[in-house]
Design an enzyme around this catalytic site. Sequence first.
Site, short mmCIF file in Angstrom:
data_model
loop_
_atom_site.label_atom_id
_atom_site.label_comp_id
_atom_site.label_asym_id
_atom_site.label_seq_id
_atom_site.Cartn_x
_atom_site.Cartn_y
_atom_site.Cartn_z
N TYR A 23 0.84 -1.20 0.00
CA TYR A 23 0.00 0.00 0.00
C TYR A 23 0.88 1.26 0.00
O TYR A 23 0.75 2.12 -0.87
CB TYR A 23 -0.90 -0.02 1.23
CG TYR A 23 -1.94 1.07 1.27
CD1 TYR A 23 -3.07 1.00 0.46
CD2 TYR A 23 -1.80 2.17 2.11
CE1 TYR A 23 -4.04 2.00 0.51
CE2 TYR A 23 -2.76 3.16 2.16
CZ TYR A 23 -3.88 3.07 1.36
OH TYR A 23 -4.83 4.06 1.40
N GLY A 25 3.10 1.30 -3.06
CA GLY A 25 2.20 1.41 -4.22
C GLY A 25 1.74 2.84 -4.39
O GLY A 25 1.77 3.41 -5.49
N LYS A 26 1.32 3.47 -3.29
CA LYS A 26 0.84 4.86 -3.34
C LYS A 26 1.99 5.82 -3.63
O LYS A 26 1.79 6.85 -4.28
CB LYS A 26 0.16 5.23 -2.02
CG LYS A 26 -1.17 4.51 -1.78
CD LYS A 26 -2.31 5.13 -2.58
CE LYS A 26 -3.66 4.55 -2.19
NZ LYS A 26 -4.77 5.12 -2.97
N ARG A 79 -10.95 -1.28 9.94
CA ARG A 79 -10.22 -0.15 10.53
C ARG A 79 -10.80 0.18 11.91
O ARG A 79 -11.89 -0.25 12.27
CB ARG A 79 -10.26 1.06 9.59
CG ARG A 79 -9.19 0.92 8.53
CD ARG A 79 -9.25 1.99 7.50
NE ARG A 79 -10.43 1.83 6.66
CZ ARG A 79 -10.73 2.61 5.64
NH1 ARG A 79 -9.93 3.61 5.33
NH2 ARG A 79 -11.81 2.40 4.91
N ASN A 111 -14.40 -0.89 13.70
CA ASN A 111 -14.21 -2.02 14.63
C ASN A 111 -14.72 -1.69 16.02
O ASN A 111 -15.44 -2.47 16.65
CB ASN A 111 -12.72 -2.38 14.75
CG ASN A 111 -12.28 -3.36 13.67
OD1 ASN A 111 -13.03 -3.65 12.75
ND2 ASN A 111 -11.07 -3.85 13.79
N GLN A 159 -4.95 -2.52 19.96
CA GLN A 159 -3.70 -3.19 19.58
C GLN A 159 -2.52 -2.44 20.21
O GLN A 159 -2.44 -1.22 20.12
CB GLN A 159 -3.60 -3.26 18.05
CG GLN A 159 -4.74 -4.12 17.50
CD GLN A 159 -4.87 -4.09 15.99
OE1 GLN A 159 -4.37 -3.20 15.31
NE2 GLN A 159 -5.58 -5.07 15.46
N1 UDP Z 1 -6.32 -0.65 15.88
C1 UDP Z 1 -6.76 -1.16 17.09
N2 UDP Z 1 -7.85 -1.99 17.10
C2 UDP Z 1 -8.51 -2.34 15.97
C3 UDP Z 1 -8.07 -1.83 14.73
C4 UDP Z 1 -6.96 -0.98 14.73
O1 UDP Z 1 -6.19 -0.86 18.15
O2 UDP Z 1 -9.51 -3.10 16.06
C5 UDP Z 1 -5.18 0.30 15.87
C6 UDP Z 1 -4.07 -0.05 14.90
O3 UDP Z 1 -3.08 -0.86 15.51
C7 UDP Z 1 -3.53 1.33 14.55
C8 UDP Z 1 -4.73 2.24 14.67
O4 UDP Z 1 -5.70 1.54 15.44
O5 UDP Z 1 -2.56 1.73 15.48
C9 UDP Z 1 -5.34 2.61 13.33
O6 UDP Z 1 -5.54 1.42 12.60
P1 UDP Z 1 -6.35 1.36 11.24
O7 UDP Z 1 -6.31 -0.05 10.77
O8 UDP Z 1 -7.69 1.99 11.42
O9 UDP Z 1 -5.59 2.32 10.22
P2 UDP Z 1 -4.07 2.70 9.95
O10 UDP Z 1 -3.97 4.11 10.36
O11 UDP Z 1 -3.14 1.82 10.76
O12 UDP Z 1 -3.89 2.48 8.49
#
Ligand code: UDP
Length: 277
Positions: free
Chosen positions: A95, A98-99, A136, A140, A154
């Site tokens: 990603y 690619g971008k 995301r 979630n 996370q």
């Molecule tokens: N994250 C989390 N729980 C979730 C999904 C994501 O804690 O169920 C965290 C993830 O580790 C990151 C942040 O939220 O630090 C944003 O994640 P996301 O996948 O929304 O987008 P990113 O900015 O990483 O592309």
Amino acid sequence: MFEFLRHDITFPLYVEVDEIYNLACPASPIHYQNDPVQTTKVNVHGSINMLGLAKRTGARILQASTSEVYGDPDIHPQGETYCGSVNPIGIRACYDEGKRCAETLFFDYRRQHAVRIKVARIFNTYGPRMHPDDGRVESNFIVAVLSGKPLTVQGDGSQTRSFCYVDDLIDGLLSLMHTEDSVTGPVNLGNERETTILELAQLVRHLAGSGCAIQKCPLPVDDPRRRHPDLTLARSTFDYRPGVGLEDGLLRTIAYFRELLEDRTVSRLARPRLRRA
Ligand code: UDP
Ligand code: UDP
């Protein structure tokens, strides 16, 4: 006139257009990592085809680039002159790189073929009509609280993001598209309020009126530590001022998901009755 065409832009497309918004590509990590080779193809082959289309038709073309071009940034906030810190062989690279390659193609088509380009670097965007399985963090968390499940943070939740409500992003994309040809970007679009993921979890829980648990789980590889857009360029070029605050945007998104999940429950309950009828 509006005509809908379902098309994979990694294959050529011959149509007559005067504006192209190249928004193709999954943006959620779990989805773009599911088929990483295709993710790179969409960004590279897809951009070449869309730039070829713009070159032939003389259309303006806007690229949905991303804050991910900054990778795991070591400057804050991130301004457009920062060249980023991306791991080129990691699981996010399909990603991010690619971008980045798409941006290179846009600027080379401008230099070599005078294509009228616009490049927006989009920071985390959320809002109604996200898919419940988008993966995301905003959807979630909201789907979890509304389903009475624990929120899964996370890592320790101290990593930050700056969340932009979808309407503010669309305003920014439209404004950028309608600037004069000398304005190419790249230009950051997003919201300057920076929030930790733990704060977001607590806020979603509070706004949804839920007492559900917050669980910790491992941080994904290469997860950026901080993300915060410098919006000076967007502000000075087309007076970009995102107006929807995080609480307001989350309330609107929670209302959307509440209705969606209720509809699903109703149709699930109704299905056996329909079968018997
Ligand atoms: N994250 C989390 N729980 C979730 C999904 C994501 O804690 O169920 C965290 C993830 O580790 C990151 C942040 O939220 O630090 C944003 O994640 P996301 O996948 O929304 O987008 P990113 O900015 O990483 O592309
Ligand atoms: N292309 C397209 N639609 C068009 C014009 C071009 O899909 O209306 C594709 C074409 O298949 C080509 C790519 O865009 O592979 C790049 O076009 P360009 O004109 O830069 O390349 P060339 O055709 O000169 O190789």
